[in-house]
Motif scaffolding. Structure first.
Motif, PDB file in Angstrom:
ATOM      1  N   GLY A 135       0.988  -0.956   0.188  1.00  0.00           N
ATOM      2  CA  GLY A 135      -0.134  -0.633  -0.234  1.00  0.00           C
ATOM      3  C   GLY A 135       1.159   1.268  -0.022  1.00  0.00           C
ATOM      4  N   GLU A 136       2.410   1.490   0.175  1.00  0.00           N
ATOM      5  CA  GLU A 136       3.329   2.762  -0.072  1.00  0.00           C
ATOM      6  C   GLU A 136       3.067   2.625  -1.146  1.00  0.00           C
ATOM      7  N   VAL A 137       4.266   4.163  -1.166  1.00  0.00           N
ATOM      8  CA  VAL A 137       4.217   4.613  -3.111  1.00  0.00           C
ATOM      9  C   VAL A 137       5.624   3.948  -3.431  1.00  0.00           C
ATOM     10  N   ASN A 138       6.318   3.049  -4.405  1.00  0.00           N
ATOM     11  CA  ASN A 138       7.113   2.647  -4.263  1.00  0.00           C
ATOM     12  C   ASN A 138       8.493   3.208  -4.888  1.00  0.00           C
ATOM     13  N   PRO A 139       8.957   4.123  -3.960  1.00  0.00           N
ATOM     14  CA  PRO A 139      10.131   4.873  -5.023  1.00  0.00           C
ATOM     15  C   PRO A 139      10.795   5.305  -6.004  1.00  0.00           C
ATOM     16  N   LYS A 140      10.900   3.442  -6.515  1.00  0.00           N
ATOM     17  CA  LYS A 140      11.312   3.296  -7.467  1.00  0.00           C
ATOM     18  C   LYS A 140      10.539   3.442  -8.704  1.00  0.00           C
ATOM     19  N   THR A 141       9.414   2.844  -8.230  1.00  0.00           N
ATOM     20  CA  THR A 141       8.681   3.043  -9.430  1.00  0.00           C
ATOM     21  C   THR A 141       7.899   3.722  -9.550  1.00  0.00           C
ATOM     22  N   GLY A 142       7.240   5.074  -8.361  1.00  0.00           N
ATOM     23  CA  GLY A 142       6.246   5.883  -8.504  1.00  0.00           C
ATOM     24  C   GLY A 142       5.373   5.265  -8.050  1.00  0.00           C
ATOM     25  N   LYS A 143       4.698   3.627  -7.894  1.00  0.00           N
ATOM     26  CA  LYS A 143       3.352   3.230  -7.906  1.00  0.00           C
ATOM     27  C   LYS A 143       3.122   2.876  -6.338  1.00  0.00           C
ATOM     28  N   VAL A 144       2.306   2.774  -6.177  1.00  0.00           N
ATOM     29  CA  VAL A 144       1.261   1.930  -4.472  1.00  0.00           C
ATOM     30  C   VAL A 144       2.240   0.501  -5.301  1.00  0.00           C
ATOM     31  N   ASN A 145       2.225   0.247  -3.946  1.00  0.00           N
ATOM     32  CA  ASN A 145       2.656  -1.751  -4.030  1.00  0.00           C
ATOM     33  C   ASN A 145       1.567  -2.379  -4.325  1.00  0.00           C
ATOM     34  N   LYS A 146       0.862  -3.106  -4.711  1.00  0.00           N
ATOM     35  CA  LYS A 146      -0.443  -4.021  -4.707  1.00  0.00           C
ATOM     36  C   LYS A 146       0.400  -5.553  -4.847  1.00  0.00           C
ATOM     37  N   VAL A 147      -0.535  -6.780  -4.054  1.00  0.00           N
ATOM     38  CA  VAL A 147      -0.877  -7.899  -4.943  1.00  0.00           C
ATOM     39  C   VAL A 147      -1.381  -8.844  -5.276  1.00  0.00           C
ATOM     40  N   HIS A 148      -0.655  -9.755  -5.223  1.00  0.00           N
ATOM     41  CA  HIS A 148      -2.055 -11.173  -5.981  1.00  0.00           C
ATOM     42  C   HIS A 148      -3.005 -12.000  -4.851  1.00  0.00           C
ATOM     43  N   LEU A 149      -3.492 -11.653  -5.075  1.00  0.00           N
ATOM     44  CA  LEU A 149      -3.981 -12.811  -4.537  1.00  0.00           C
ATOM     45  C   LEU A 149      -4.212 -14.020  -5.236  1.00  0.00           C
ATOM     46  N   ILE A 150      -3.816 -15.769  -4.719  1.00  0.00           N
ATOM     47  CA  ILE A 150      -4.671 -16.513  -5.142  1.00  0.00           C
ATOM     48  C   ILE A 150      -5.449 -17.266  -4.211  1.00  0.00           C
ATOM     49  N   GLY A 151      -6.782 -17.786  -4.566  1.00  0.00           N
ATOM     50  CA  GLY A 151      -7.721 -17.872  -3.041  1.00  0.00           C
ATOM     51  C   GLY A 151      -7.539 -19.402  -3.526  1.00  0.00           C
ATOM     52  N   HIS A 152      -8.104 -20.317  -3.014  1.00  0.00           N
ATOM     53  CA  HIS A 152      -8.217 -22.073  -3.053  1.00  0.00           C
ATOM     54  C   HIS A 152      -9.593 -22.074  -2.147  1.00  0.00           C
TER      55      HIS A 152
END
Length: 450
Positions: free
Chosen positions: A164-181
């Motif tokens: 959720g923080e802004v990545n200083p290298k990309t300038g974008k929000v750190n997101k995730v991929h969720l894989i749910g079984h």
């Protein structure tokens, strides 16, 4: 994409044959004598025939959406009902093939969540948030008061604190991929809903200074959500299984047998907020009995309720698909239609612990809680009806489309159906090596553009 050869997991094959004599709804190691086994039982066959399962090669071609490495967001694996991170040293994801380790060896950043195995999707979503971000689980002041449990739960360091923080290298929000079984699919949907929209009851009940960030909304922190064999419209198996605990004990038996007999059972129901923390030195039987007798089962705040079609319908009513998220679904089935009755029966190689439940689902008709379930619900993977897996439809207007390599945000991109694959096969618990599937999915997810 390249397919890996089937791994010869002879130890699991032997276990599966032994479990063919085990009652689906019985106790942990209740064994039925061979002479009492129904001759129609699919595992009353020869070991030679069972070996053939390893030669079944599910057909599924997961295409890339764009160029490889369009994003490098971490993947978080979210287990289903009765799940865990690992048990007796055997991972939930992949068993002896250890899917998380395999993906990490391929260069992917992967985290494994461990949330309440019998808790509601709301509670599991709150736990998932705290586990990924770090901090103390906040189930919500209004929610806790409504259902009669504690507001706060365990505290975690965080699998990915920079989420959720802004990545200083990309300038974008750190997101995730969720894989749910399984139930991990609806749990992921609940998390996304709370992150992005918050919840009005929590906002109106709790002061702004004490309101958890989870319930404040406006957090587009999830890039994609994949559901594997998930009961988005519930499962009619819940009409057959009155008590979840024996069912979970059967699953525990699988992992216990893989590592030999264990006198100490380390399974954790993670129900601290219900006053059901396992005490030091307490036997597992005593712990289980306290869970069975708890008032939790008199509420709707459980996985048991959420897995019912009516519970899934209620979930679908307040969860709306996010236009910022790529949703994917994968279906499974391992039944065949009888030419004599039209009912669906378990295929030869379905895990025997699912046989009785599958047979029930394969012929069940009812109008329960105002929801009609007929022949379109009969195909199943032993735990979940296949028609429930492609996306939510009960009281839901979310769209389901066929994935053809062009993913659409805000819609359920259905990857297809894995035929002759049961509810545990899909995560690699069985005689088949499913690492190819997770490698393909990981490659596809990291190809999704921002």
């Amino acid at each position: 994409m390249r397919r890996l050869p089937i791994l010869r997991l002879s130890v699991i094959l032997v276990l599966t044959m032994l479990l063919s004599m085990t009652s689906f709804s019985g106790s942990l190691f209740a064994v039925t004598p061979l002479t009492e086994v129904d001759q129609d039982h699919p595992y009353n066959r020869s070991v030679k025939e069972a070996e053939q399962e390893k030669n079944i090669n599910p057909q599924l071609d997961i295409k890339l959406t764009s160029d490889k490495n369009a994003n490098n967001y971490p993947i978080v694996l979210v287990h289903g009902l009765g799940g865990f991170k690992d048990l007796y040293g055997i991972p939930y994801w992949g068993g002896l093939t250890n899917i998380p380790r395999d993906l990490r060896n391929k260069g992917y950043e992967v985290y494994v969540a461990e949330i309440g195995p019998v808790s509601s999707n709301w509670d599991r979503a709150a736990e998932l948030y705290a586990q990924i971000k770090g901090g103390t689980v906040d189930y919500g002041e209004a929610h806790a008061a409504e259902h009669g449990h504690l507001r706060f739960g365990r505290t975690y360091d965080g699998l990915y604190p920079e989420w959720g923080e802004v990545n200083p290298k990309t300038g974008k929000v750190n997101k995730v991929h969720l894989i749910g079984h399984s139930l991990g699919g609806p749990t992921s949907r609940a998390l996304i809903q709370l992150l992005e929209e918050g919840h009005p009851a929590e906002v109106s009940t709790t002061s702004a200074t004490k309101l958890s960030p989870l319930f404040q909304g406006k957090k587009e922190w999830v890039h994609s959500a994949v559901s594997l064999s998930s009961p988005h419209d519930g499962s009619t198996a819940t009409y057959y299984i009155d008590n979840l605990i024996p069912h979970i004990q059967e699953i525990l038996a699988v992992f216990a047998a893989l590592q030999g007999n264990h006198s100490t059972v380390e399974f954790d129901f993670q129900l601290d907020h219900w006053g059901l923390k396992r005490e030091a030195g307490e036997s597992f039987d005593s712990y289980v009995n306290r869970v069975k007798k708890s008032n939790i089962w008199k509420t709707k705040d459980t996985a048991k309720w959420d897995a019912r079609p009516i519970g899934a319908q209620e979930l679908n009513e307040w969860i709306q698909g996010s236009s910022s998220v790529y949703y994917f679904s994968l279906s499974t089935e391992q039944t065949y239609r009888s030419i004599f009755t039209g009912y669906h029966k378990p295929e030869l190689f379905m895990n025997p612990i699912f046989y009785d439940g599958s047979r029930f689902m394969g012929r069940h008709r009812s109008s329960t809680d105002g929801i009609h379930t007929g022949s379109d619900w009969w195909e199943n993977d032993g735990v979940v009806n296949t028609n429930s897996m492609d996306g939510p439809t009960l009281h839901s207007d979310e769209q389901i489309v066929t994935y053809d390599g062009s993913a659409e945000r805000g819609k359920w991109n259905h990857l297809g159906t894995l035929n002759s694959v049961d509810h545990l096969d899909v995560i690699g618990i069985g005689v088949r090596d499913m690492r190819w599937l997770f490698r393909d999915m990981a490659e596809m997810l990291t190809s999704l553009p921002d």
